[in-house]
Design a protein around this motif. Structure first.
Motif, PDB file in Angstrom:
ATOM      1  N   TYR A  65       0.857  -1.191   0.000  1.00  0.00           N
ATOM      2  CA  TYR A  65       0.000   0.000   0.000  1.00  0.00           C
ATOM      3  C   TYR A  65       0.890   1.237   0.000  1.00  0.00           C
ATOM      4  N   CYS A  75      -5.818   6.578   4.583  1.00  0.00           N
ATOM      5  CA  CYS A  75      -4.721   5.634   4.867  1.00  0.00           C
ATOM      6  C   CYS A  75      -4.967   4.795   6.118  1.00  0.00           C
ATOM      7  N   ASP A  78      -7.906   2.303   5.304  1.00  0.00           N
ATOM      8  CA  ASP A  78      -7.487   1.244   4.372  1.00  0.00           C
ATOM      9  C   ASP A  78      -6.528   0.271   5.048  1.00  0.00           C
ATOM     10  N   THR A  79      -5.551   0.819   5.773  1.00  0.00           N
ATOM     11  CA  THR A  79      -4.547  -0.032   6.416  1.00  0.00           C
ATOM     12  C   THR A  79      -5.179  -0.888   7.503  1.00  0.00           C
ATOM     13  N   PHE A 104       4.166  -1.202   3.591  1.00  0.00           N
ATOM     14  CA  PHE A 104       3.581   0.132   3.486  1.00  0.00           C
ATOM     15  C   PHE A 104       4.684   1.082   3.031  1.00  0.00           C
ATOM     16  N   THR A 121       2.991   1.750  11.670  1.00  0.00           N
ATOM     17  CA  THR A 121       2.761   0.357  11.276  1.00  0.00           C
ATOM     18  C   THR A 121       2.488  -0.541  12.476  1.00  0.00           C
ATOM     19  N   LEU A 128       3.785  -5.662   9.770  1.00  0.00           N
ATOM     20  CA  LEU A 128       3.723  -4.641   8.719  1.00  0.00           C
ATOM     21  C   LEU A 128       5.011  -3.829   8.725  1.00  0.00           C
ATOM     22  N   THR A 168      -4.613  -1.444  -2.279  1.00  0.00           N
ATOM     23  CA  THR A 168      -3.788  -2.431  -1.588  1.00  0.00           C
ATOM     24  C   THR A 168      -3.579  -3.603  -2.541  1.00  0.00           C
ATOM     25  N   THR A 183     -10.436  -3.406   0.245  1.00  0.00           N
ATOM     26  CA  THR A 183     -10.501  -2.775   1.568  1.00  0.00           C
ATOM     27  C   THR A 183     -11.773  -1.956   1.746  1.00  0.00           C
TER      28      THR A 183
END
Length: 199
Positions: A65, A75, A78-79, A104, A121, A128, A168, A183
């Protein structure tokens, strides 16, 4: 209606069901991004300050991503959804889940230092990995991975937004593009998509 008439009337339906069963037993469909020209080797700075290269993850599936830690909404949402979906998949498929490396890449290298990335992260998934680099490096990587970004003008306080592609990606063990994780549909949809292609 006698039994023979019932069977005759349902013959088209039976044929359709048999055809469907045959399709389901055949090889799975090609991944949506199979053959797409997305991705190439790169080296950026990881969140621990070390060099991180795309080839470091050869043999592993990868999610990727492009975003930035100061992003006010897109962000983190989505994450969070992508990583929650990954956790769900890991719980159902521990061995396969362990083969997926989430990544990421920041498109805001001026503010997203390795330390800032690590804090971001760690909030979403313990595995991540965040990466950053010079603007020139980020430009090269985003171009290779079919992503875009644009840094907007700063406000009076010096803050600014960054417009960017919010996709993603899922890549296979050879770095080949497989799919885009949904996502926008939530963690369950992400886990279902991983279930399709991670084997």
């Amino acid at each position: 209606m006698n039994r023979r008439t019932m069977i005759r009337n349902h013959t088209p339906l039976l044929a359709a069901l048999l055809a469907l069963a045959a399709c389901q037993q055949s090889a799975p469909a090609q991944p949506p991004l199979a053959g797409a020209a997305i991705g190439e080797e790169f080296t950026l700075t990881g969140e621990s300050g070390e060099d991180v290269s795309w080839s470091d993850f050869d043999g592993q599936y990868r999610t990727l991503y492009f975003g930035y830690t100061y992003c006010p909404d897109v962000c983190p949402v989505d994450t969070q959804r992508a990583m929650a979906g990954l956790k769900t998949f890991e719980q159902a498929n521990p061995e396969l889940g362990a083969q997926i490396q989430p990544l990421f890449i920041s498109v805001d290298p001026a503010r997203d230092t390795p330390e800032v990335l690590a804090e971001f992260t760690d909030s979403f998934h313990p595995r991540l990995i965040g990466m950053t680099g010079t603007k020139a490096q980020i430009d090269t990587v985003t171009d290779a991975f079919a992503a875009t970004y644009s840094i907007e003008e700063a406000n009076e306080a010096g803050g600014y937004l960054v417009g960017h592609t919010n996709i993603t990606y899922l890549f296979g063990p050879d770095g080949e593009p497989l799919a885009m994780l949904p996502t926008d549909e939530g963690p369950e949809a992400v886990a279902a998509e991983l279930e399709k292609w991670v084997r």
